[in-house]
Design a protein around this motif. Structure first.
Motif, PDB file in Angstrom:
ATOM      1  N   ASN A 162       1.802   9.638 -14.843  1.00 29.16           N
ATOM      2  CA  ASN A 162       2.255   8.259 -15.057  1.00 29.16           C
ATOM      3  C   ASN A 162       2.321   7.487 -13.739  1.00 29.16           C
ATOM      4  O   ASN A 162       1.991   6.298 -13.692  1.00 29.16           O
ATOM      5  N   GLU A 163       2.742   8.167 -12.679  1.00 34.55           N
ATOM      6  CA  GLU A 163       2.820   7.504 -11.376  1.00 34.55           C
ATOM      7  C   GLU A 163       1.431   7.139 -10.869  1.00 34.55           C
ATOM      8  O   GLU A 163       1.232   6.050 -10.303  1.00 34.55           O
TER       9      GLU A 163
ATOM     10  N   MET B 155      -1.175   6.534 -12.800  1.00 35.13           N
ATOM     11  CA  MET B 155      -1.608   5.414 -13.647  1.00 35.13           C
ATOM     12  C   MET B 155      -1.076   4.079 -13.124  1.00 35.13           C
ATOM     13  O   MET B 155      -1.789   3.084 -13.078  1.00 35.13           O
ATOM     14  N   LYS B 156       0.179   4.095 -12.725  1.00 34.59           N
ATOM     15  CA  LYS B 156       0.812   2.874 -12.231  1.00 34.59           C
ATOM     16  C   LYS B 156       0.281   2.479 -10.861  1.00 34.59           C
ATOM     17  O   LYS B 156       0.070   1.294 -10.578  1.00 34.59           O
ATOM     18  N   SER B 157       0.030   3.468 -10.009  1.00 40.57           N
ATOM     19  CA  SER B 157      -0.376   3.193  -8.634  1.00 40.57           C
ATOM     20  C   SER B 157      -1.858   2.888  -8.504  1.00 40.57           C
ATOM     21  O   SER B 157      -2.276   2.208  -7.564  1.00 40.57           O
TER      22      SER B 157
ATOM     23  N   PRO C 230      -4.114   1.467 -11.150  1.00 38.66           N
ATOM     24  CA  PRO C 230      -4.356   0.982 -12.517  1.00 38.66           C
ATOM     25  C   PRO C 230      -5.822   0.766 -12.854  1.00 38.66           C
ATOM     26  O   PRO C 230      -6.188   0.772 -14.032  1.00 38.66           O
TER      27      PRO C 230
ATOM     28  N   LYS D 229       4.520   6.623 -22.243  1.00 36.40           N
ATOM     29  CA  LYS D 229       3.727   5.701 -21.427  1.00 36.40           C
ATOM     30  C   LYS D 229       2.292   5.549 -21.927  1.00 36.40           C
ATOM     31  O   LYS D 229       1.540   4.744 -21.387  1.00 36.40           O
TER      32      LYS D 229
ATOM     33  N   GLY E 119      -1.931   4.246  -3.421  1.00 36.07           N
ATOM     34  CA  GLY E 119      -2.075   3.115  -4.332  1.00 36.07           C
ATOM     35  C   GLY E 119      -3.205   2.184  -3.941  1.00 36.07           C
ATOM     36  O   GLY E 119      -3.765   2.264  -2.844  1.00 36.07           O
TER      37      GLY E 119
END
Length: 540
Positions: free
Chosen positions: A87-88, A90-92, A94, A131, A407
């Motif tokens: 999930n991290e 995916m967020k970092s 995108p 998520k 990121g």
């Protein structure tokens, strides 16, 4: 071939400075170590004997997943942490780490009832903190309607759930961390073979290094991190370090063939040996596999039996107009999973080995300021970076609190890039069936993508694609020549891009534009590079 200016600068720095940390190994573990530790203000050196990500880290399935298969062995803690890590990412990232549906077919007589497997997928979704999209139970009629290419002769139905994958390729993702480390002041050099390590009377490590293009020299460092992946045990022996953990190896291969499904999803099966088996989208191609064979010798090599296993399994499970044969293979991947075993003398039986997971262990030798990284996987890379910051601090290597060391670029940088890409018309150019060329440039180069656009603005001919089926631009080769430490043609074709995975060798060898890219990358050494790679004459 002459040494490019960036390599010259890095080699001089390695010869002339004492480093806080020397990292050995340029795969995912070494790359995140360099990015994380250089963000703390430490003086970091990274040494890789071949190219960055040229071993295990270039041979993955391109999946970023929370380890659903580990639910079957009740490793709930590992799955919980891997889902958090997924999930991290995916967020970092995108634009690079994307959610993808896994369309799973179960055969009659499978070891678990279909509804129980579905409940496992629901638990997995919950452990993923909701998520991703929710799982779905599939009947045979659902599968027939949505994926008619799947052979339902032995099917009892299936399920669909979500995980993630890399839109481009694993080696390129690793290079994101190398590039960030370089920007933060790290000294990262590929083709730099470590030939010896010694802990001296001054409380520092002396590392004998032999670059491919210069004489040997010594690198001095207060702390060594062994991030050698499958070669970790060999490096520890070289350094005289004895550890509680060691590796055993499982060989996995993937074959890349023409696209087998029009849908952007992973087709998931259980192979004849009971292991998960995937058909994964890769641009205009599909990546199929994998095997799981215990091996002892490195590097692992693809055998005829490996190809037969993958081809037999996919031909049994898909209704194709013609069965896939070796003639359909465009590219291949073959690597080992370094699996961690506690206990130097522990003997594993077959059941022990099959149940080993991809967890990691970080072992610290306080007496000699040495850290060994065992195991790990791409999904868990950010945790490894953070744990290495803590481990270095335990050894007295003082550092400040790190800034963000991973990121994609900032929203402001992306807005600027998007505006310039639109002005050049790149937002309308399709890229390998996976969005636009502009989107891929941003994924691959982040904030430095504007430099690629600048090269096109200065010299419009650099907008030309190297091959039409996978439009990497000449401008990308020109950019890499200055800033990405491309040492030979395989670095460019296999790791900085994925051209050799998705375009046949015959098509590549006929490309005049690729030879022009070779000239941009290697100058006067282009012909030698071309001949060494293709063993054929230059396209007329």
């Amino acid at each position: 071939m002459g040494i490019d200016p960036l390599r010259q600068t890095l080699i001089k720095r390695l010869q002339g400075e004492v480093f806080d940390v020397a990292i050995i190994g340029g795969g995912i573990n070494g790359a995140v170590a360099a990015a994380a530790l250089s963000a703390t203000g430490l003086k970091v050196a990274l040494l890789e004997k071949k190219d960055f990500a040229s071993s295990t880290s270039q041979e993955s399935s391109n999946l970023v997943w929370g380890g659903i298969k580990y639910l079957e062995s009740y490793e709930f803690g590992l799955v919980w942490e891997l889902c958090r890590s997924r999930n991290e990412l995916m967020k970092s990232y995108p634009n690079e780490v994307k959610e993808l549906r896994f369309f799973t077919t179960l055969e009659r007589g499978f070891r678990k009832p279909r509804f129980l497997v579905f409940l496992g997928a629901v638990l997995y979704w919950m452990m993923g903190r909701f998520k991703t999209a929710a799982p779905r139970l599939l009947s045979n009629s659902d599968i027939q309607r949505e994926e008619p290419t799947i052979d339902l002769g032995k099917s009892q139905g299936g399920l669909e759930y979500s995980d993630c994958y890399l839109k481009d390729n694993d080696a390129r993702f690793v290079f994101h961390f190398i590039r960030r480390a370089l920007r933060q002041g790290a000294t990262a050099l590929n083709y730099a073979q470590v030939q010896g390590l010694a802990w001296d009377n001054e409380g520092k490590w002396s590392i004998a290094v032999k670059p491919a293009d210069t004489a040997s020299f010594q690198v001095r460092a207060k702390l060594v991190i062994n991030a050698g992946g499958p070669y970790t045990d060999q490096l520890n022996t070289l350094a005289g370090i004895r550890t509680q953990h060691r590796h055993i190896f499982s060989k996995g291969i993937h074959l890349i063939v023409r696209r087998l499904t029009a849908h952007e999803r992973v087709l998931t099966f259980f192979a004849d040996d009971g292991r998960l088996f995937f058909v994964i989208p890769m641009g205009a191609c599909s990546c199929i596999g994998t095997t799981d064979t215990r091996v002892q010798e490195l590097p692992a090599r693809i055998e005829a039996a490996d190809r037969k296993f993958v081809l037999d399994n996919i031909n049994k499970r898909l209704r194709l107009s013609e069965p896939l044969t070796e003639a359909d293979i465009i590219g291949e991947r073959c690597g080992v999973r370094p699996l961690v075993v506690a206990g130097r003398d522990r003997v594993l039986d077959q059941e022990d080995w099959v149940n080993l997971s991809r967890k990691h262990e970080i072992e610290v030798d306080k007496a000699q300021n040495h850290i060994s990284v065992f195991g790990g996987k791409l999904t868990d890379c950010l945790n490894i970076g953070r744990e290495l910051i803590e481990a270095a601090a335990q050894l007295g290597v003082k550092a400040k609190t790190p800034g963000l060391w991973y990121g994609e670029g900032s929203s402001e940088a992306k807005a600027r890039f998007t505006s310039e890409a639109e002005a050049l018309g790149l937002h309308n150019v399709r890229d390998q069936g996976e969005g636009t060329l502009a989107e891929r440039l941003w994924r691959n180069y982040g904030e430095e993508a504007v430099k690629v656009l600048g090269l096109i603005q200065t010299e419009p001919k650099l907008r030309e694609p190297i091959v039409e089926s996978a439009p990497v631009l000449l401008a990308e080769a020109a950019f890499m020549a200055k800033e990405e430490l491309v040492y030979d043609l395989e670095d460019f074709l296999r790791r900085r891009t994925r051209l050799s995975l998705v375009v046949s060798r015959a098509e590549l060898s006929k490309s005049k534009t690729l030879y022009r890219a070779c000239e941009l990358l290697f100058g006067a050494g282009a012909e030698a590079q071309w001949m060494a790679y293709f063993k054929s004459q230059i396209p007329a």
